[in-house]
Write a protein that holds these residues in place. Structure first.
Motif, PDB file in Angstrom:
ATOM      1  N   VAL A  57     -20.202   3.691 -26.048  1.00 56.94           N
ATOM      2  CA  VAL A  57     -19.963   4.865 -26.890  1.00 56.94           C
ATOM      3  C   VAL A  57     -19.227   4.449 -28.155  1.00 56.94           C
ATOM      4  O   VAL A  57     -18.293   3.654 -28.114  1.00 56.94           O
ATOM      5  N   LYS A  58     -19.659   5.015 -29.269  1.00 57.82           N
ATOM      6  CA  LYS A  58     -18.971   4.841 -30.555  1.00 57.82           C
ATOM      7  C   LYS A  58     -18.450   6.200 -30.979  1.00 57.82           C
ATOM      8  O   LYS A  58     -19.200   7.171 -31.048  1.00 57.82           O
ATOM      9  N   PHE A  59     -17.145   6.276 -31.214  1.00 54.12           N
ATOM     10  CA  PHE A  59     -16.520   7.512 -31.681  1.00 54.12           C
ATOM     11  C   PHE A  59     -16.325   7.440 -33.193  1.00 54.12           C
ATOM     12  O   PHE A  59     -16.011   6.382 -33.734  1.00 54.12           O
ATOM     13  N   LYS A  60     -16.485   8.567 -33.861  1.00 54.95           N
ATOM     14  CA  LYS A  60     -16.332   8.609 -35.325  1.00 54.95           C
ATOM     15  C   LYS A  60     -14.923   8.225 -35.761  1.00 54.95           C
ATOM     16  O   LYS A  60     -14.721   7.692 -36.845  1.00 54.95           O
ATOM     17  N   GLU A  61     -13.947   8.477 -34.914  1.00 58.98           N
ATOM     18  CA  GLU A  61     -12.540   8.261 -35.279  1.00 58.98           C
ATOM     19  C   GLU A  61     -12.104   6.797 -35.257  1.00 58.98           C
ATOM     20  O   GLU A  61     -11.034   6.458 -35.764  1.00 58.98           O
ATOM     21  N   PHE A  62     -12.900   5.907 -34.652  1.00 57.13           N
ATOM     22  CA  PHE A  62     -12.495   4.506 -34.513  1.00 57.13           C
ATOM     23  C   PHE A  62     -13.567   3.582 -35.076  1.00 57.13           C
ATOM     24  O   PHE A  62     -14.736   3.692 -34.734  1.00 57.13           O
ATOM     25  N   ASP A  63     -13.129   2.641 -35.960  1.00 61.70           N
ATOM     26  CA  ASP A  63     -14.084   1.751 -36.607  1.00 61.70           C
ATOM     27  C   ASP A  63     -13.857   0.274 -36.313  1.00 61.70           C
ATOM     28  O   ASP A  63     -14.609  -0.571 -36.791  1.00 61.70           O
ATOM     29  N   ASN A  64     -12.799  -0.057 -35.570  1.00 59.85           N
ATOM     30  CA  ASN A  64     -12.634  -1.471 -35.224  1.00 59.85           C
ATOM     31  C   ASN A  64     -11.945  -1.619 -33.876  1.00 59.85           C
ATOM     32  O   ASN A  64     -11.350  -0.680 -33.349  1.00 59.85           O
ATOM     33  N   ILE A  65     -12.020  -2.811 -33.347  1.00 61.02           N
ATOM     34  CA  ILE A  65     -11.526  -3.098 -32.005  1.00 61.02           C
ATOM     35  C   ILE A  65     -10.023  -2.818 -31.877  1.00 61.02           C
ATOM     36  O   ILE A  65      -9.555  -2.396 -30.825  1.00 61.02           O
ATOM     37  N   ASN A  66      -9.269  -3.048 -32.935  1.00 63.44           N
ATOM     38  CA  ASN A  66      -7.819  -2.842 -32.878  1.00 63.44           C
ATOM     39  C   ASN A  66      -7.447  -1.373 -32.684  1.00 63.44           C
ATOM     40  O   ASN A  66      -6.431  -1.062 -32.070  1.00 63.44           O
ATOM     41  N   ASP A  67      -8.268  -0.464 -33.210  1.00 61.54           N
ATOM     42  CA  ASP A  67      -7.989   0.964 -33.073  1.00 61.54           C
ATOM     43  C   ASP A  67      -8.224   1.467 -31.648  1.00 61.54           C
ATOM     44  O   ASP A  67      -7.528   2.347 -31.171  1.00 61.54           O
ATOM     45  N   ILE A  68      -9.204   0.912 -30.981  1.00 58.55           N
ATOM     46  CA  ILE A  68      -9.637   1.459 -29.698  1.00 58.55           C
ATOM     47  C   ILE A  68      -9.106   0.683 -28.488  1.00 58.55           C
ATOM     48  O   ILE A  68      -9.046   1.211 -27.384  1.00 58.55           O
ATOM     49  N   GLU A  69      -8.692  -0.550 -28.676  1.00 58.83           N
ATOM     50  CA  GLU A  69      -8.315  -1.415 -27.552  1.00 58.83           C
ATOM     51  C   GLU A  69      -7.200  -0.828 -26.678  1.00 58.83           C
ATOM     52  O   GLU A  69      -7.194  -1.010 -25.469  1.00 58.83           O
ATOM     53  N   ARG A  70      -6.282  -0.109 -27.259  1.00 56.89           N
ATOM     54  CA  ARG A  70      -5.151   0.429 -26.487  1.00 56.89           C
ATOM     55  C   ARG A  70      -5.549   1.557 -25.523  1.00 56.89           C
ATOM     56  O   ARG A  70      -4.736   1.991 -24.723  1.00 56.89           O
ATOM     57  N   TYR A  71      -6.795   2.016 -25.593  1.00 51.59           N
ATOM     58  CA  TYR A  71      -7.221   3.127 -24.743  1.00 51.59           C
ATOM     59  C   TYR A  71      -7.989   2.682 -23.499  1.00 51.59           C
ATOM     60  O   TYR A  71      -8.654   3.491 -22.852  1.00 51.59           O
ATOM     61  N   LYS A  72      -7.883   1.383 -23.158  1.00 53.55           N
ATOM     62  CA  LYS A  72      -8.516   0.908 -21.923  1.00 53.55           C
ATOM     63  C   LYS A  72      -7.953   1.692 -20.735  1.00 53.55           C
ATOM     64  O   LYS A  72      -6.765   1.994 -20.693  1.00 53.55           O
ATOM     65  N   ARG A  73      -8.832   2.017 -19.784  1.00 60.67           N
ATOM     66  CA  ARG A  73      -8.497   2.740 -18.550  1.00 60.67           C
ATOM     67  C   ARG A  73      -8.134   4.210 -18.778  1.00 60.67           C
ATOM     68  O   ARG A  73      -7.628   4.866 -17.891  1.00 60.67           O
ATOM     69  N   CYS A  74      -8.379   4.717 -19.972  1.00 59.22           N
ATOM     70  CA  CYS A  74      -8.125   6.142 -20.247  1.00 59.22           C
ATOM     71  C   CYS A  74      -9.373   6.958 -19.912  1.00 59.22           C
ATOM     72  O   CYS A  74     -10.491   6.568 -20.251  1.00 59.22           O
ATOM     73  N   PRO A  75      -9.173   8.107 -19.257  1.00 63.51           N
ATOM     74  CA  PRO A  75     -10.322   8.950 -18.916  1.00 63.51           C
ATOM     75  C   PRO A  75     -10.857   9.726 -20.116  1.00 63.51           C
ATOM     76  O   PRO A  75     -10.104  10.068 -21.035  1.00 63.51           O
ATOM     77  N   LEU A  76     -12.155  10.000 -20.082  1.00 59.71           N
ATOM     78  CA  LEU A  76     -12.811  10.865 -21.053  1.00 59.71           C
ATOM     79  C   LEU A  76     -13.136  12.176 -20.353  1.00 59.71           C
ATOM     80  O   LEU A  76     -13.724  12.184 -19.274  1.00 59.71           O
ATOM     81  N   LEU A  77     -12.758  13.276 -20.970  1.00 60.63           N
ATOM     82  CA  LEU A  77     -12.908  14.596 -20.376  1.00 60.63           C
ATOM     83  C   LEU A  77     -13.792  15.477 -21.243  1.00 60.63           C
ATOM     84  O   LEU A  77     -13.920  15.230 -22.442  1.00 60.63           O
ATOM     85  N   VAL A  78     -14.371  16.490 -20.615  1.00 63.81           N
ATOM     86  CA  VAL A  78     -15.081  17.527 -21.359  1.00 63.81           C
ATOM     87  C   VAL A  78     -14.553  18.873 -20.889  1.00 63.81           C
ATOM     88  O   VAL A  78     -14.047  19.003 -19.776  1.00 63.81           O
ATOM     89  N   THR A  79     -14.685  19.866 -21.750  1.00 63.81           N
ATOM     90  CA  THR A  79     -14.320  21.216 -21.339  1.00 63.81           C
ATOM     91  C   THR A  79     -15.393  21.755 -20.411  1.00 63.81           C
ATOM     92  O   THR A  79     -16.526  21.260 -20.404  1.00 63.81           O
ATOM     93  N   ARG A  80     -15.066  22.751 -19.646  1.00 66.85           N
ATOM     94  CA  ARG A  80     -16.016  23.345 -18.704  1.00 66.85           C
ATOM     95  C   ARG A  80     -17.262  23.859 -19.445  1.00 66.85           C
ATOM     96  O   ARG A  80     -18.363  23.759 -18.937  1.00 66.85           O
TER      97      ARG A  80
END
Length: 168
Positions: free
Chosen positions: A63-86
């Motif tokens: 997955v590519k999110f619009k808010e993150f453009d490089n590895i340094n921005d996203i690396e700290r979110y390892k093991r974080c869950p992704l949720l959706v609203t009902r």
């Protein structure tokens, strides 16, 4: 009833342009193709993210999110869950339920005897298996098949089951 439902967990960055490998925790990983927004639960805060693009690799979703453009921005979110609203969850078919809504339901036998509490649902190849904490029998594994699970009443929070011979 849970308002946020987990669809996946970030396992690691993928490449250097901000993509991540996501382990899907939904029955239908293809649902990521239609997903436009997710909520990233960092443990401290919940971030709303827009899905830019999705591709598939083995059992993972990239997955590519619009808010993150490089590895340094996203690396700290390892093991974080992704949720959706009902509202953004996949529509359920008849006799389908979200596991998050079922956990904690009271389990009774067909004669009305209290049997235990549903503590987990395990996904297997053939059918789901209900994990029931029973005061009398300890942890009981029951196949989620029509012969065993007679009724699921979400409104009253009760699952009615038939105890097949040899189950306990």
């Amino acid at each position: 009833m849970e308002q946020l439902l987990q669809v996946g967990v970030i396992t690691q960055p993928h490449g250097v342009r901000g993509e991540v490998k996501v382990f899907p925790t939904t029955d239908d990983p293809v649902r990521f193709k239609k997903l436009k927004k997710v909520i990233l639960d960092t443990g401290k805060e919940k971030l709303d993210l827009e899905v830019e693009h999705v591709k598939f690799f083995k059992q993972f979703v990239i997955v590519k999110f619009k808010e993150f453009d490089n590895i340094n921005d996203i690396e700290r979110y390892k093991r974080c869950p992704l949720l959706v609203t009902r509202e953004n969850a996949v529509p359920l078919e008849e006799d389908e339920y979200f596991v998050a809504d079922m956990i904690g339901m009271k389990v009774i036998t067909e004669d009305g005897t209290e049997f235990g509490i549903l503590s987990d649902v395990m996904e297997t190849g053939a059918n789901d298996v209900y994990v029931i904490d029973s005061k009398e029998h300890g942890e009981v594994l029951m196949p989620a098949i029509k012969e065993c699970v007679l009724n699921v009443d979400m409104e009253s929070g009760i699952i009615t089951v038939h105890l097949m011979n040899g189950l306990i």
